[in-house]
Design a protein around this motif. Structure first.
Motif, PDB file in Angstrom:
ATOM      1  N   LYS A   7       3.370  58.913  82.666  1.00  0.00           N
ATOM      2  CA  LYS A   7       2.833  57.556  82.536  1.00  0.00           C
ATOM      3  C   LYS A   7       1.743  57.496  81.472  1.00  0.00           C
ATOM      4  N   GLY A   8       0.974  58.555  81.336  1.00  0.00           N
ATOM      5  CA  GLY A   8      -0.055  58.593  80.307  1.00  0.00           C
ATOM      6  C   GLY A   8       0.534  58.550  78.909  1.00  0.00           C
ATOM      7  N   VAL A   9       1.583  59.327  78.681  1.00  0.00           N
ATOM      8  CA  VAL A   9       2.241  59.328  77.372  1.00  0.00           C
ATOM      9  C   VAL A   9       2.867  57.964  77.096  1.00  0.00           C
ATOM     10  N   ALA A  10       3.458  57.353  78.108  1.00  0.00           N
ATOM     11  CA  ALA A  10       4.058  56.026  77.937  1.00  0.00           C
ATOM     12  C   ALA A  10       2.990  54.993  77.579  1.00  0.00           C
ATOM     13  N   GLU A  11       1.850  55.066  78.236  1.00  0.00           N
ATOM     14  CA  GLU A  11       0.764  54.116  77.958  1.00  0.00           C
ATOM     15  C   GLU A  11       0.216  54.316  76.542  1.00  0.00           C
ATOM     16  N   LYS A  12       0.104  55.569  76.121  1.00  0.00           N
ATOM     17  CA  LYS A  12      -0.348  55.849  74.756  1.00  0.00           C
ATOM     18  C   LYS A  12       0.625  55.266  73.736  1.00  0.00           C
ATOM     19  N   THR A  13       1.909  55.387  74.021  1.00  0.00           N
ATOM     20  CA  THR A  13       2.925  54.857  73.106  1.00  0.00           C
ATOM     21  C   THR A  13       2.836  53.342  73.019  1.00  0.00           C
ATOM     22  N   LYS A  14       2.689  52.684  74.169  1.00  0.00           N
ATOM     23  CA  LYS A  14       2.530  51.218  74.159  1.00  0.00           C
ATOM     24  C   LYS A  14       1.290  50.831  73.365  1.00  0.00           C
TER      25      LYS A  14
END
Length: 62
Positions: A7-14
């Protein structure tokens, strides 16, 4: 890899997407939102990294 890391990587991507869109459209508010999302994502990923490290240490002590 645990859910906080994912979820952290996904949030960084967003956040990166929002920052890029903000720059492209000259929208400082969206740029800032992207920066904040990236920081929040990194924090969550770091938290997941710590959990994984603790799990590995606990496994090694057995």
């Amino acid at each position: 890899m645990n859910k906080d890391q994912v979820k952290g990587v996904a949030e960084k991507t967003k956040g990166k997407v929002n920052e890029a869109v903000g720059k492209a459209t000259d929208d400082p508010a969206q740029e800032l939102k992207g920066d904040l999302q990236q920081e929040a994502g990194q924090t969550r990923k770091d938290m997941g990294d710590v959990k994984e490290a603790a799990k590995d240490v606990a496994k090694d002590k057995r």
